[in-house]
Design a protein around this motif. Structure first.
Motif, PDB file in Angstrom:
ATOM      1  N   GLU A 126       2.445   2.857 -14.981  1.00 41.31           N
ATOM      2  CA  GLU A 126       1.119   2.237 -15.062  1.00 41.31           C
ATOM      3  C   GLU A 126       1.251   0.716 -15.016  1.00 41.31           C
ATOM      4  N   ASP A 127       2.262   0.193 -15.726  1.00 43.87           N
ATOM      5  CA  ASP A 127       2.490  -1.257 -15.716  1.00 43.87           C
ATOM      6  C   ASP A 127       2.850  -1.734 -14.305  1.00 43.87           C
ATOM      7  N   LYS A 128       3.722  -0.990 -13.623  1.00 45.16           N
ATOM      8  CA  LYS A 128       4.109  -1.373 -12.260  1.00 45.16           C
ATOM      9  C   LYS A 128       2.925  -1.268 -11.306  1.00 45.16           C
ATOM     10  N   THR A 129       2.124  -0.246 -11.500  1.00 46.47           N
ATOM     11  CA  THR A 129       0.925  -0.088 -10.668  1.00 46.47           C
ATOM     12  C   THR A 129      -0.012  -1.270 -10.871  1.00 46.47           C
ATOM     13  N   ASN A 130      -0.185  -1.655 -12.137  1.00 47.33           N
ATOM     14  CA  ASN A 130      -1.047  -2.812 -12.433  1.00 47.33           C
ATOM     15  C   ASN A 130      -0.481  -4.083 -11.801  1.00 47.33           C
ATOM     16  N   ARG A 131       0.833  -4.253 -11.891  1.00 43.41           N
ATOM     17  CA  ARG A 131       1.445  -5.434 -11.291  1.00 43.41           C
ATOM     18  C   ARG A 131       1.300  -5.422  -9.772  1.00 43.41           C
ATOM     19  N   LEU A 132       1.484  -4.247  -9.156  1.00 43.15           N
ATOM     20  CA  LEU A 132       1.308  -4.149  -7.709  1.00 43.15           C
ATOM     21  C   LEU A 132      -0.134  -4.433  -7.306  1.00 43.15           C
ATOM     22  N   GLU A 142       0.848  -1.201   0.000  1.00 47.13           N
ATOM     23  CA  GLU A 142       0.000   0.000   0.000  1.00 47.13           C
ATOM     24  C   GLU A 142       0.884   1.253   0.000  1.00 47.13           C
ATOM     25  N   GLU A 143       1.938   1.240   0.792  1.00 47.55           N
ATOM     26  CA  GLU A 143       2.865   2.369   0.823  1.00 47.55           C
ATOM     27  C   GLU A 143       3.572   2.521  -0.518  1.00 47.55           C
ATOM     28  N   GLU A 144       4.013   1.402  -1.090  1.00 47.70           N
ATOM     29  CA  GLU A 144       4.648   1.453  -2.405  1.00 47.70           C
ATOM     30  C   GLU A 144       3.678   1.993  -3.441  1.00 47.70           C
ATOM     31  N   ASN A 145       2.452   1.572  -3.362  1.00 46.74           N
ATOM     32  CA  ASN A 145       1.441   2.035  -4.304  1.00 46.74           C
ATOM     33  C   ASN A 145       1.218   3.539  -4.163  1.00 46.74           C
TER      34      ASN A 145
END
Length: 135
Positions: free
Chosen positions: A115-121, A34-37
């Motif tokens: 956006e890709d990293k957000t989707n993966r997270l 959640e913090e990373e996001n």
């Protein structure tokens, strides 16, 4: 695997303790994600702001380039030296515009990566949530 009905109290206690440890780890992992996001979202917002600023700057530079073209036409007729000076300025502005376009493209690529990293997270968080929920 033994069932809860045929387990003795120490075994049940150990199983509960292990389950509690797993739940605590999952909660910690979810908090970290959640913090990373949040950081990823903040970075995305910052990049979007920078991109908007660069687009505005690029628009101004294009308008400046149009004005320079108009001046170039007038001055060419009246004074050859002024023409050469304006041509140099035009080249510099075009180089700036080109640089800004490169930065915008880089920002677009970074935005796609974010956006890709957000989707993966998000997918990872869903997997952890499902594991947590299933347990």
């Amino acid at each position: 695997m033994p069932t809860m009905s045929n387990m003795n109290k120490p075994e049940l206690y150990e199983l509960c303790k292990q389950l509690q440890d797993v739940i605590i780890k999952l909660q910690f992992d979810m908090n970290c994600m959640e913090e990373e996001n949040k950081l990823v979202n903040q970075n995305s917002e910052n990049l979007l702001k920078e991109m908007v600023e660069m687009k505005e700057e690029n628009k101004k530079l294009k308008e400046d380039n149009i004005r320079l073209d108009e001046l170039w036409e007038e001055e060419f007729e009246s004074n050859k030296s002024k023409y050469l000076e304006l041509k140099k300025l035009k080249k510099e502005y075009l180089e700036e515009i080109s640089e800004n376009l490169k930065h915008i493209e880089e920002n677009n690529k970074l935005e796609e990566k974010l956006e890709d990293k957000t989707n993966r997270l998000t997918k990872l968080a869903q997997i952890h949530y499902e594991k947590y929920r299933d347990n």
